[in-house]
Design an enzyme around this catalytic site. Sequence first.
Site, PDB file in Angstrom:
ATOM      1  N   LYS A 109      38.103  31.273  39.466  1.00 49.03           N
ATOM      2  CA  LYS A 109      36.922  32.105  39.727  1.00 49.03           C
ATOM      3  C   LYS A 109      35.635  31.321  39.481  1.00 49.03           C
ATOM      4  O   LYS A 109      34.724  31.328  40.313  1.00 49.03           O
ATOM      5  CB  LYS A 109      36.991  33.345  38.825  1.00 49.03           C
TER       6      LYS A 109
ATOM      7  N   SER B 122      27.936  29.253  25.966  1.00 50.47           N
ATOM      8  CA  SER B 122      28.021  29.941  27.255  1.00 50.47           C
ATOM      9  C   SER B 122      27.798  28.987  28.415  1.00 50.47           C
ATOM     10  O   SER B 122      26.708  28.437  28.593  1.00 50.47           O
ATOM     11  CB  SER B 122      26.981  31.071  27.319  1.00 50.47           C
TER      12      SER B 122
ATOM     13  N   ASP C 195      38.091  33.833  27.817  1.00 49.15           N
ATOM     14  CA  ASP C 195      38.557  34.905  28.710  1.00 49.15           C
ATOM     15  C   ASP C 195      39.996  35.329  28.420  1.00 49.15           C
ATOM     16  O   ASP C 195      40.517  36.229  29.077  1.00 49.15           O
ATOM     17  CB  ASP C 195      38.449  34.451  30.167  1.00 49.15           C
TER      18      ASP C 195
ATOM     19  N   LYS D 280      31.551  41.175  26.886  1.00 45.65           N
ATOM     20  CA  LYS D 280      32.181  40.792  28.150  1.00 45.65           C
ATOM     21  C   LYS D 280      32.204  42.020  29.075  1.00 45.65           C
ATOM     22  O   LYS D 280      31.448  42.962  28.874  1.00 45.65           O
ATOM     23  CB  LYS D 280      33.582  40.233  27.873  1.00 45.65           C
TER      24      LYS D 280
HETATM   25  C1  S3P Z   1      32.102  31.680  33.036  1.00 44.28           C
HETATM   26  C2  S3P Z   1      31.745  31.504  31.714  1.00 44.28           C
HETATM   27  C3  S3P Z   1      32.226  32.387  30.624  1.00 44.28           C
HETATM   28  C4  S3P Z   1      33.436  33.215  31.049  1.00 44.28           C
HETATM   29  C5  S3P Z   1      33.274  33.823  32.404  1.00 44.28           C
HETATM   30  C6  S3P Z   1      33.038  32.735  33.457  1.00 44.28           C
HETATM   31  C7  S3P Z   1      31.552  30.765  34.039  1.00 44.28           C
HETATM   32  O1  S3P Z   1      31.179  33.295  30.297  1.00 44.28           O
HETATM   33  O2  S3P Z   1      33.682  34.219  30.100  1.00 44.28           O
HETATM   34  O3  S3P Z   1      34.419  34.565  32.763  1.00 44.28           O
HETATM   35  O4  S3P Z   1      32.060  30.731  35.172  1.00 44.28           O
HETATM   36  O5  S3P Z   1      30.600  30.034  33.715  1.00 44.28           O
HETATM   37  P1  S3P Z   1      30.068  32.931  29.193  1.00 44.28           P
HETATM   38  O6  S3P Z   1      29.216  31.848  29.719  1.00 44.28           O
HETATM   39  O7  S3P Z   1      29.298  34.210  28.990  1.00 44.28           O
HETATM   40  O8  S3P Z   1      30.843  32.533  27.967  1.00 44.28           O
END
Ligand code: S3P
Length: 436
Positions: free
Chosen positions: A25, A171, A319, A346
């Site tokens: 994703k 993040s 996740d 989340k």
């Molecule tokens: C993601 C970063 C993560 C993850 C999310 C996808 C990304 O979030 O939980 O499902 O693609 O950069 P955070 O940056 O809030 O930790």
Amino acid sequence: MSARVDWSSAPAGPLRGEIEVPGDKSISHRAVMLAALADGVSEIDGFLEGEDTRATAAIFRALGVRIEAPSPARRIVHGVGIGGLAPASDDLDCGNSGTAMRLLAGLLAGQAFDSRLVGDASLSRRPMRRVVDPLRAMGARIADAGDGCPPLSITGQARLRGLAHAPEVASAQVKSALLLAGLYAKGETRVAERHPTRDYTERMLAAFGWPIRYRPGVAELSGGHRLRATGMHVPGDFSSAAFFLVAASVVPGSRLLLRGVGLNPRRTGLLEVLRAMGADIREHAAREQGGERVADLEVRHAPLQGIDVPPALVPDMIDEFPALFVAAAAASGRTRVSGAAELRVKESDRIAVMASGLRALGIDVVETPDGALIEGGRCAGGEVDSAGDHRIAMAFTVAGLVASGALRIRDCANVATSFPGFAELARRAGFGLIDA
Ligand code: S3P
């Protein structure tokens, strides 16, 4: 928002066979974004056909980018160049996707036109100040709804300046938002992280020819360059594979082979934790695909033992906690999760929703502000609510496999945000999923 869907998960025999999980994703979102801003035509293979990533593609179409979908999991993106996006006539709908909203906040802050990012009920409750504040410090003109949450209104023609920023929370979304704004900024943008997060934005910017320096924990770039179209192959999403890793670990007699799973080290904390709990997971045919480490994962049933999850691993498995909670419930002994307060913001409050669901099935769970203590035991059947959270819905289908009776899971439609073919694939692997 999709119609409400409830699933039933029943105990089943051993899980067997070979499956391939859909594309990653995080990588799929970024592939569309950078391909849209590149000069030339980019082809993406293995694109995730999920609602989240389709929302990102639809947004770029609304911004004037031609995107063809000649077959499932394939996209041909006709890049418009770094300054070629056109204003959309309407709000840009990110649906359930925090990644879409936060990354686009950065990317759109540097455009010459105004835009407004909106999301569904869950996304509309999620914190945006973590991107809005540093973007404003770069000169962006961006407003949230007043409470730090979406919608985000972005005023164009801001003069962005590079910024050195050390985010409070680990993040990748915050880091990526700033790097994408940095493409349009004068001077250098530098993000320094206390704990390194997934580095897909950095790797992909390099693949599209943008000069960037990065190493775990630091990424720096300056504005004023161009992106060159490139071909991409998106590996299988480790976070989707996680449910099958836990399922085959806990159902006696199981042996599953998961083909082509992406093993970026910033994503595979759950592998380490499951192995420390006693899981039997082997890697075969390890290879490099599109700059990412990929392997086939063979998982066999093994008795699991509760552990203290090292807080330092939390960002590498951010996740995977819904799946981990189920593994902990099926393990013997106690599992302690700490240092994971981010789970509360989340798609749902994943600590609260997992704890109350497992308690409804008779598992002893004590919630703490930043985690939980989970005492392994036998799940009873019953009814749980996923709170519209895709990963919680999928995690409870795994709990249903080892429950003493049928388990009803409410509100599963959002599984389609990240894993639209989950129910079918799970049934093929041997899950007793009904109505799904
Ligand atoms: C993601 C970063 C993560 C993850 C999310 C996808 C990304 O979030 O939980 O499902 O693609 O950069 P955070 O940056 O809030 O930790």
